[in-house]
Structure formats: C-alpha cells, structure tokens
Write an enzyme that holds these catalytic residues in place. Sequence first.
Site: not given
Ligand code: PGA
Length: 272
Positions: A189, A195, A35, A37, A120, A122, A234
């Site tokens: 998630e 993150g 992903n 982003k 997601h 976000e 992460s």
């Molecule tokens: P991350 O993000 O691996 O940077 O924690 C995962 C995600 O949001 O899909």
Amino acid sequence: MNQAIEEYISSIVKEVVQSELQYMIPKRRTLVVANWKMNMTLTSTTTFLDELSMAQEKCTVVICPPFPLIYSTKFLLNKNKLPICVGAQNVHWKDKGAFTGQVSAGLLKELDCRFVIIGHSEVREFGETDEMVNLKVKQALEIGIDPIICVGETQDQRERGETDQVIKGQILEALKGVDDLSRVIIAYEPVWAIGTRLSAKPEQAQEVHQLIRETIEGTFGQVAEQIPILYGGSVNQDNASSLSEMNDIDGALVGGASLDARNFANIVHAFD
Ligand code: PGA
C-alpha cells in the site's frame, strides 16, 4: 510399436502428468479485502449487506469492519448467506491485560475473524513500529488468524529513491523469526496512493510486488511463490481489472470503494 501410436501415448501421458502437477503445486490464493476503517454504523452495515449480491466466488472475500461491528457483520453475512469472511483492522500482541482500547487475538478468533490487517500506514502513523508489527504478526499466527501485513513507502521516500530499501526493511522486520509463512498475506500500500484517487499504475505496483516476492524468497525460499501479495491504494471498479492482470498482484485491499456495495462487488468480480 508404430511411431504414431507411440507419439499418441506419450502425449496422453504428458497431459495426465501436467494435470496432476497442477493439483500438486498449490495455487496462490486470491483475496479481495474491504478495509472499512472508521466508517459504517450498524444501520449502514445492514443496508450494505442487503444490497451486496455475491455468489460463491473463486477468490476469498473479506470484510474488516470496525471492532464493535465484527459480531453483527458476521451475523448479517450468515443471515444473508453471503460467502464472505470477517477480519479485523488491528490486534494487540499480548494475550490479555491492562491495555485500554486494545483487542486481543483470542477475542478476534472467538468472533470468527479469519484475518487481521497489521501495519497499516494509518496505524504506523500513530507510533506503531516495525517491532510491534512483528509481535502482532507472530501473535496472530499463534492464535490462528491470517495476518495481512501492510507495507508501503511515502511520497517523499519514493521521490528520494528509497522505495526498495523501505519495502525490503518493512518486510524483513515484519517477518523476523516467523517459521511458517504459509498463512501470511502481504499488502503493498503506497502511502501516497491511499485515499488520494491516485492509484499506482499496474506496472508500477507490479515492480514492487515482484521486489516483495524476491525479498521473501531471498530469506525464506520457495514459499514466496505461495504468498498472496495484495495491492491497496485507491483501488476501484475502474482500475481493478488492469491491476488484476499483473503477475504478482493477487488481490486487493480496498478502502473507500469498499463502502459502496456495487463498487465493491465489481472489484471482487475483476479479481475472480
Ligand atoms: P483506499 O484505502 O482504497 O481508500 O485508498 C486503502 C487502504 O488504506 O487500505
């Protein structure tokens, strides 16, 4: 018949039946999904895909770039002969119309997107509701794109002991009215792990993955066994293999670590 011969024949029959059964019961798919982003440009995508070396893996590898990079990512994957699919990071639930800034499932399909991330955290943060997630899931399935449905609790919800209730609610709302779950993918998630470099511990993630499978089984039955449940939050090349050892973790949704070609390839190998 001599008993030894009888035992020998029955052991052969057992072996044949078992190996046939192995082919009859479809194995769950394993997926590693990048992903990206709101990262990467045309230039950095070209460099990334030049650096990425990947043979035909047993697991399905997917890259979800920002919308404007989908076409060029697909082109570069073909050019570099990389066995990787493209996916999108979001989709609208309507076919077309006056929806500024949105992208239709039909267009994604035309660009050969096989997967789309839906729900997601976000995106939910900007007002996406469970109802919208459900409409998007149905639209993706209708058009022939496999939805990767994200669910996860916040730090506060976990501390208040609400994790199970939140996850069950998100799963059941996202799948409301979906008749055929054979192409559905779930990604657990935990919001607190995204993150933050604070990945969930493998056992901690396994507990929620099992809850997700049981929740789906409770409403939709046996098909739950076939649904890939990915872990995201992460994931990196150091923790991927311990996560991959868990029974109900069928792959990963990777953010930050998917921006580095070597790190991403190592994560894929851990799940392969
Ligand atoms: P991350 O993000 O691996 O940077 O924690 C995962 C995600 O949001 O899909």
